[in-house]
Design a protein around this motif. Structure first.
Motif, short mmCIF file in Angstrom:
data_model
loop_
_atom_site.label_atom_id
_atom_site.label_comp_id
_atom_site.label_asym_id
_atom_site.label_seq_id
_atom_site.Cartn_x
_atom_site.Cartn_y
_atom_site.Cartn_z
N SER A 23 29.64 5.71 -54.60
CA SER A 23 28.34 5.58 -55.26
C SER A 23 27.25 6.18 -54.39
N ALA A 24 27.33 5.89 -53.10
CA ALA A 24 26.27 6.34 -52.19
C ALA A 24 26.27 7.86 -52.00
N ILE A 25 27.46 8.43 -51.78
CA ILE A 25 27.52 9.87 -51.54
C ILE A 25 27.36 10.59 -52.87
N GLY A 26 26.25 11.29 -53.03
CA GLY A 26 26.01 11.94 -54.32
C GLY A 26 25.16 13.18 -54.12
N LEU A 27 24.52 13.58 -55.19
CA LEU A 27 23.70 14.79 -55.13
C LEU A 27 22.64 14.66 -54.04
N GLY A 28 22.14 13.44 -53.83
CA GLY A 28 21.10 13.20 -52.83
C GLY A 28 21.53 13.66 -51.44
N ASN A 29 22.80 13.40 -51.07
CA ASN A 29 23.26 13.81 -49.74
C ASN A 29 23.35 15.31 -49.62
N PHE A 109 19.86 12.25 -66.54
CA PHE A 109 19.56 13.54 -65.89
C PHE A 109 20.59 13.92 -64.83
N TYR A 110 21.24 12.90 -64.25
CA TYR A 110 22.31 13.18 -63.28
C TYR A 110 23.42 13.98 -63.97
N SER A 111 23.67 13.62 -65.23
CA SER A 111 24.75 14.27 -65.98
C SER A 111 24.43 15.74 -66.26
N PHE A 230 17.01 4.70 -48.96
CA PHE A 230 17.14 3.78 -50.05
C PHE A 230 17.92 4.37 -51.24
N PHE A 231 17.51 5.57 -51.66
CA PHE A 231 18.17 6.24 -52.79
C PHE A 231 19.60 6.60 -52.42
N SER A 232 19.75 7.07 -51.17
CA SER A 232 21.05 7.55 -50.74
C SER A 232 22.09 6.43 -50.71
N LEU A 233 21.65 5.21 -50.41
CA LEU A 233 22.62 4.10 -50.39
C LEU A 233 22.73 3.43 -51.77
N SER A 234 22.15 4.04 -52.80
CA SER A 234 22.24 3.52 -54.18
C SER A 234 21.65 2.13 -54.34
N LEU A 235 20.59 1.83 -53.57
CA LEU A 235 20.08 0.45 -53.61
C LEU A 235 19.02 0.26 -54.69
N GLY A 236 18.87 -0.98 -55.12
CA GLY A 236 17.73 -1.34 -55.97
C GLY A 236 17.98 -1.34 -57.46
N MET A 237 19.20 -0.97 -57.90
CA MET A 237 19.41 -0.97 -59.35
C MET A 237 20.62 -1.77 -59.82
N GLY A 238 21.25 -2.47 -58.91
CA GLY A 238 22.33 -3.33 -59.36
C GLY A 238 23.71 -2.69 -59.30
N1 PFF Z 1 23.22 7.54 -54.02
C1 PFF Z 1 23.23 8.61 -55.00
C2 PFF Z 1 22.89 9.93 -54.33
O1 PFF Z 1 22.57 9.94 -53.12
O2 PFF Z 1 22.93 10.94 -55.01
C3 PFF Z 1 22.32 8.36 -56.15
C4 PFF Z 1 22.44 7.01 -56.80
C5 PFF Z 1 23.67 6.60 -57.34
C6 PFF Z 1 21.36 6.14 -56.82
C7 PFF Z 1 23.82 5.34 -57.90
C8 PFF Z 1 21.49 4.87 -57.37
C9 PFF Z 1 22.72 4.48 -57.89
F1 PFF Z 1 22.87 3.30 -58.39
#
Ligand code: PFF
Length: 452
Positions: A23-29, A109-111, A230-238
């Motif tokens: 979940s954490a490793i995504g487009l953000g990284n 939008f991720y899709s 914060f975004f990178s660790l996928s925090l704040g949305m459950g």
């Molecule tokens: N952590 C993901 C990224 O770095 O691309 C984005 C993300 C995934 C944010 C899942 C929040 C989430 F629940």
């Protein structure tokens, strides 16, 4: 806390860790962190980013996993049950509701971006990048964005891939997909690193990313590091909360959070090193965001020996990273539907899939036919959704969770769930009550333009 009857759980702590890292490793990284490091002072910024991960990221991740595991429910009912246990207003469930919607909005939008990545796998594999220059790379990308039906095809495929996994459930779906995709992702990363050390300008890349320049570490750079941690660790949305709700009692939440944060940051740094060595070796300039991946890198792939293969592998890596993040974006909503309605997991997946497919159509049209449609803050559809979720909904969600765990829940319940030694627990508590909320308020003010 009363049990919720039979509920799925991860087979062991490794699969939980893989899924949370997925979940954490995504487009953000891949397209954000490396560039942020490069322009914000190299290793000086890395130190700041690591400090943000340690001071706010890891404690908040522990907080979110703890809330999920104690509640053993989806984020909405989970927050409600925890509030009930703490004799607090059940309106806390709205934290879960907001997270659930944030996930659906982010996926829309991720899709679309993941769809671009899928298309670029095919382009790389079919040798389309051979000898292209900057103007051609730009034209390819712009022509693609102007073709709604092509975008729709890839968006539809990605939604199927994501919901197809989630429909199979925690063990046969989420766990199995992460068990295959994450090790493959890491293996591809190793190949990319090896290739970029052999054929790229690794030294210059390392210099760009790590040469310390403390003068560039401004307060704004610090806040953007915090926001990204914060975004990178996928925090704040459950997402992390719902993953935590499938976690067995005996697993150490602290240790798991530290490992996930390490892997997430490590992957961001390694991907950056690989990308920039290819960019520099070809005399190109580093860029941020979509431009880096969809315009600059294809030129590099088109010029290098074995570039078709490496390019294909690179886009497969990005697709896998996006896929495992997307799965976690819909799981809170799917868990809520299956635990509250008579819908099966498969039916819930269809419902969420169709909803996100429709939302995604509005997003993809915002790159062409609906280019002039503006929503909040005068932004287009894509940018509105991005800003609304990552700069407003996620930080507010994280803030509410920190306040709930630090000020509302009974301290002995929290301590029981975390199982930390007293001194460590006191340190965590101090962070979650004061430091993390203050940090989030600062990020929020910065991201929404209140601090410039
Ligand atoms: N952590 C993901 C990224 O770095 O691309 C984005 C993300 C995934 C944010 C899942 C929040 C989430 F629940």
């Amino acid at each position: 806390m009363p049990s919720t009857g039979h509920r799925s759980s991860w087979s062991n702590r490794w699969t939980f860790m893989l899924a949370t890292a997925g979940s954490a490793i995504g487009l953000g990284n891949i397209w954000k962190l490396p560039y942020m490091i490069g322009v914000n002072g190299g290793s000086a910024f890395v130190l700041v980013f690591l400090a943000c991960i340690v001071v706010a990221g890891i404690p908040l991740m522990m907080c979110e996993i703890m809330l999920g595991r104690r509640a053993q429910r989806n984020p909405v009912d989970g927050m409600q049950a925890l509030a009930h246990e703490a004799h607090a207003p059940t309106a806390w469930k709205w934290v879960g509701v907001s997270g659930l919607f944030a996930g659906l909005l982010i996926l829309s939008f991720y899709s679309i971006i993941a769809g671009w990545v899928l298309d670029y796998i095919v382009r790389a594999a079919s040798g389309q990048f051979h000898g292209i220059d900057g103007a051609t790379a730009k034209k390819y990308f712009n022509d693609f964005l102007a073709a709604p039906l092509e975008l729709l095809f890839w968006h539809t495929l990605f939604i199927f891939m994501t919901l197809g996994v989630v429909a199979r459930g925690v063990n046969a779906g989420l766990e199995k997909a992460n068990k295959i995709l994450m090790p493959t992702l890491l293996a591809i990363l190793m190949v990319l690193i090896g290739y970029s050390m052999a054929a790229g300008d690794f030294a210059r890349s390392a210099h760009f990313m790590f040469a310390p320049d403390f003068s560039k570490v401004t307060p704004v750079a610090v806040l953007s590091a915090l926001g990204h941690a914060f975004f990178s660790l996928s925090l704040g949305m459950g997402a992390v909360m719902v993953y935590g709700s499938y976690l067995q009692r005996h697993v150490s939440i602290a240790r798991t959070s530290i490992y996930v944060a390490l892997v997430d940051t490590g992957v961001g740094l390694l991907v950056g090193l690989a990308i920039f060595s290819l960019v520099f070796a070809n005399g190109l300039e580093p860029a941020a965001g979509p431009g880096l991946i969809f315009q600059t890198l294809p030129i590099a792939f088109g010029r290098m020996p074995g570039g078709d293969m490496i390019g294909t592998l690179f886009f497969v890596l990005v697709a896998f990273a996006a896929w495992t993040s997307a799965i976690s974006l819909v799981e809170p909503a799917i868990a809520w539907l299956t635990e509250n309605t008579s819908l099966t997991r498969k039916q819930s997946a269809w419902l969420i899939g169709i909803t996100d497919w429709l939302l995604g159509i509005a997003v993809l049209l915002s790159f062409n036919k609906w280019q002039d449609v503006h929503l909040l803050f005068g932004l287009g559809i894509f940018d509105t959704l991005d800003k609304l979720t990552s700069t407003i909904m996620l930080p507010l969600g994280g803030l509410a969770m920190a306040i709930f765990a630090g000020w509302v829940m009974r301290a002995n319940h929290v301590q029981e769930e975390l199982g930390l030694a007293n001194a460590t627990y006191q340190l965590w508590r101090l962070t979650i009550r004061y430091i993390a909320p203050l940090a989030i308020v600062a990020i929020f003010a910065y991201l929404t333009g209140l601090i410039k």
